[in-house]
Design a protein around this motif. Sequence first.
Motif, PDB file in Angstrom:
ATOM      1  N   LEU A 184      -0.414   5.170 -10.328  1.00  0.00           N
ATOM      2  CA  LEU A 184      -1.118   6.105  -9.450  1.00  0.00           C
ATOM      3  C   LEU A 184      -0.135   6.858  -8.558  1.00  0.00           C
ATOM      4  O   LEU A 184      -0.300   8.052  -8.298  1.00  0.00           O
ATOM      5  N   ILE A 185       0.877   6.146  -8.098  1.00  0.00           N
ATOM      6  CA  ILE A 185       1.871   6.784  -7.221  1.00  0.00           C
ATOM      7  C   ILE A 185       2.684   7.795  -8.023  1.00  0.00           C
ATOM      8  O   ILE A 185       2.940   8.921  -7.558  1.00  0.00           O
ATOM      9  N   ARG A 186       3.071   7.429  -9.256  1.00  0.00           N
ATOM     10  CA  ARG A 186       3.831   8.353 -10.099  1.00  0.00           C
ATOM     11  C   ARG A 186       2.994   9.587 -10.454  1.00  0.00           C
ATOM     12  O   ARG A 186       3.517  10.695 -10.561  1.00  0.00           O
ATOM     13  N   GLU A 187       1.679   9.385 -10.622  1.00  0.00           N
ATOM     14  CA  GLU A 187       0.796  10.512 -10.961  1.00  0.00           C
ATOM     15  C   GLU A 187       0.582  11.453  -9.776  1.00  0.00           C
ATOM     16  O   GLU A 187       0.077  12.554  -9.936  1.00  0.00           O
ATOM     17  N   GLY A 188       0.951  11.003  -8.583  1.00  0.00           N
ATOM     18  CA  GLY A 188       0.751  11.832  -7.400  1.00  0.00           C
ATOM     19  C   GLY A 188      -0.693  11.875  -6.944  1.00  0.00           C
ATOM     20  O   GLY A 188      -1.134  12.866  -6.343  1.00  0.00           O
ATOM     21  N   VAL A 189      -1.443  10.816  -7.211  1.00  0.00           N
ATOM     22  CA  VAL A 189      -2.836  10.751  -6.782  1.00  0.00           C
ATOM     23  C   VAL A 189      -2.901  10.775  -5.256  1.00  0.00           C
ATOM     24  O   VAL A 189      -2.200  10.016  -4.577  1.00  0.00           O
ATOM     25  N   LEU A 212       0.842  -1.206   0.000  1.00  0.00           N
ATOM     26  CA  LEU A 212       0.000   0.000   0.000  1.00  0.00           C
ATOM     27  C   LEU A 212       0.872   1.248   0.000  1.00  0.00           C
ATOM     28  O   LEU A 212       2.093   1.180   0.153  1.00  0.00           O
ATOM     29  N   PHE A 213       0.211   2.382  -0.148  1.00  0.00           N
ATOM     30  CA  PHE A 213       0.899   3.678  -0.194  1.00  0.00           C
ATOM     31  C   PHE A 213      -0.011   4.703   0.466  1.00  0.00           C
ATOM     32  O   PHE A 213      -1.176   4.849   0.076  1.00  0.00           O
ATOM     33  N   GLY A 214       0.492   5.394   1.478  1.00  0.00           N
ATOM     34  CA  GLY A 214      -0.335   6.394   2.132  1.00  0.00           C
ATOM     35  C   GLY A 214       0.233   6.826   3.465  1.00  0.00           C
ATOM     36  O   GLY A 214       1.100   6.147   4.039  1.00  0.00           O
ATOM     37  N   PRO A 215      -0.252   7.939   4.011  1.00  0.00           N
ATOM     38  CA  PRO A 215       0.247   8.486   5.281  1.00  0.00           C
ATOM     39  C   PRO A 215      -0.379   7.786   6.483  1.00  0.00           C
ATOM     40  O   PRO A 215      -1.018   8.424   7.333  1.00  0.00           O
ATOM     41  N   ILE A 216      -0.180   6.501   6.567  1.00  0.00           N
ATOM     42  CA  ILE A 216      -0.839   5.701   7.604  1.00  0.00           C
ATOM     43  C   ILE A 216       0.053   5.586   8.836  1.00  0.00           C
ATOM     44  O   ILE A 216       1.241   5.259   8.748  1.00  0.00           O
ATOM     45  N   HIS A 253       5.816   6.942   2.917  1.00  0.00           N
ATOM     46  CA  HIS A 253       4.948   7.717   2.032  1.00  0.00           C
ATOM     47  C   HIS A 253       5.549   9.081   1.740  1.00  0.00           C
ATOM     48  O   HIS A 253       5.505   9.581   0.598  1.00  0.00           O
ATOM     49  N   GLU A 254       6.135   9.721   2.754  1.00  0.00           N
ATOM     50  CA  GLU A 254       6.782  11.019   2.564  1.00  0.00           C
ATOM     51  C   GLU A 254       7.927  10.928   1.557  1.00  0.00           C
ATOM     52  O   GLU A 254       8.221  11.886   0.845  1.00  0.00           O
ATOM     53  N   LEU A 255       8.572   9.767   1.487  1.00  0.00           N
ATOM     54  CA  LEU A 255       9.681   9.558   0.556  1.00  0.00           C
ATOM     55  C   LEU A 255       9.203   9.066  -0.812  1.00  0.00           C
ATOM     56  O   LEU A 255      10.004   8.799  -1.698  1.00  0.00           O
ATOM     57  N   GLY A 256       7.874   8.924  -0.953  1.00  0.00           N
ATOM     58  CA  GLY A 256       7.328   8.446  -2.219  1.00  0.00           C
ATOM     59  C   GLY A 256       7.461   6.952  -2.398  1.00  0.00           C
ATOM     60  O   GLY A 256       7.451   6.458  -3.540  1.00  0.00           O
ATOM     61  N   GLU A 257       7.556   6.221  -1.290  1.00  0.00           N
ATOM     62  CA  GLU A 257       7.760   4.775  -1.369  1.00  0.00           C
ATOM     63  C   GLU A 257       6.553   4.017  -0.813  1.00  0.00           C
ATOM     64  O   GLU A 257       5.870   4.486   0.102  1.00  0.00           O
ATOM     65  N   THR A 258       6.353   2.833  -1.362  1.00  0.00           N
ATOM     66  CA  THR A 258       5.278   1.966  -0.880  1.00  0.00           C
ATOM     67  C   THR A 258       5.744   1.213   0.362  1.00  0.00           C
ATOM     68  O   THR A 258       6.941   1.145   0.663  1.00  0.00           O
ATOM     69  N   ALA A 259       4.774   0.606   1.047  1.00  0.00           N
ATOM     70  CA  ALA A 259       5.072  -0.247   2.211  1.00  0.00           C
ATOM     71  C   ALA A 259       4.411  -1.601   1.986  1.00  0.00           C
ATOM     72  O   ALA A 259       3.282  -1.670   1.469  1.00  0.00           O
ATOM     73  N   THR A 260       5.111  -2.644   2.372  1.00  0.00           N
ATOM     74  CA  THR A 260       4.552  -3.997   2.270  1.00  0.00           C
ATOM     75  C   THR A 260       4.477  -4.595   3.665  1.00  0.00           C
ATOM     76  O   THR A 260       5.473  -4.627   4.390  1.00  0.00           O
ATOM     77  N   LEU A 261       3.291  -5.047   4.028  1.00  0.00           N
ATOM     78  CA  LEU A 261       3.074  -5.648   5.339  1.00  0.00           C
ATOM     79  C   LEU A 261       2.703  -7.116   5.158  1.00  0.00           C
ATOM     80  O   LEU A 261       1.868  -7.454   4.312  1.00  0.00           O
TER      81      LEU A 261
END
Length: 405
Positions: free
Chosen positions: A287-292, A228-232, A248-256
């Motif tokens: 979506l992440i590259r688009e800055g959604v 996922l990707f987001g300020p969680i 998320h601040e670094l523009g990176e995804t997280a995998t849990l």
Amino acid sequence: MFDSNSLQRALHHVIDRHPTAEPFLLRLAERLAKRGTLIGRFKLGDRLSPDVLEAFSALFPNTALVQNPDGSVYLHLDRIGICPEESEIWIDTFCSVMNVERINQHEASAQANRDAALKLDRCRLLYPEMMPIWDSIQTNSAQDQTELLRLADAVQFLTLDHDPLGFAELGARFFENSKALKRNPSLVRRLEEWLLILRDDEITDESRRKVWVDYGVVENATAIKVTLFGPIVYWKNGERFDWIARLHELGETATLSWDNLHGIESFELPANMEVITCENETPFTSLIREGVEGVIVYTAGYPNSAVKKVYRLLPDLMTAFKHWGDTDLDGLRIADMLHRIHPLQLWRCSLRDIQSHRQQLLPLTSSKRSRAAAFLADHPDFPFSEELSYVIENGWLEQEVWQHS
């Protein structure tokens, strides 16, 4: 022409001269009485005495008797030399001499069908939510009631929220033995088929392999993951963790993996935040590259236990829940699975979006069109029926189209 009197005399003669052969002939008579055909082969025994072999040679042609190098002796029933029209009289005569009552095959078959139908009716009453499974089972096939109910219990458990578990634990919990699934591949195959039938998925080698991860059955819980990707920020065991937000601040995804998710109490998110679930990987990264803006969750096709866990943890008060996926039957059913957790709206794959990309729609194969139409007929309350109806008539919209339009 077959002479029943000759067979009677031959049988009585053999029994009188070779009494040790009688138990073998009795077993053969019981087989004939039960099956009612001179088809296949019947094992007479291993390393039979010369006296018994002599008795069989007096009754049956040499071509029908086969003695293997290991000493086993088989009677090939279709080599006895009786034409199909006379086989009933031959079997009647044989069973009569051996004093074995023949089974009425028609009545036995009818009773078996009645028993099978009764078992399925009980299953329908106990598990009405599994109607597609019960409808898929042939009523004229033999079914073990206990096994049916154990399979149903296991499937019901797997479709609900649960911690991941291995095959040994699943076997011990529902089949009384931790090795039950390992020793009985047919049980595994039936569970795979039932799970796929219940979600109206195609039964293929690939879907069989994937369905276990989707329903949280793995030998290693870390194999169940969500990206996922987001300020969680989340709370676990009373402690605050912000590493997902920092990535998320670094523009990176997280995998849990599941061990990360296990025990999470709540998610903390900024106000006015949207959630977008995305079926396929390439559109997810786009979506992440688009800055959604918002929380973006990659479902990797049908959502597994980790995806659904994250989706449930997202607060109800999010600004909107949206889903972007393919618009074929599988894509819309993925949206429906998430919709049942948090009501969502289709995004980039709604009816209006499909219509606006009509020139880029992909035709459904005849089998996929039939499957989609059958699903729609069986599920009149499907929340995305308008989209699916349009797709059946005009073709489906692939996610990747947006990247080239």
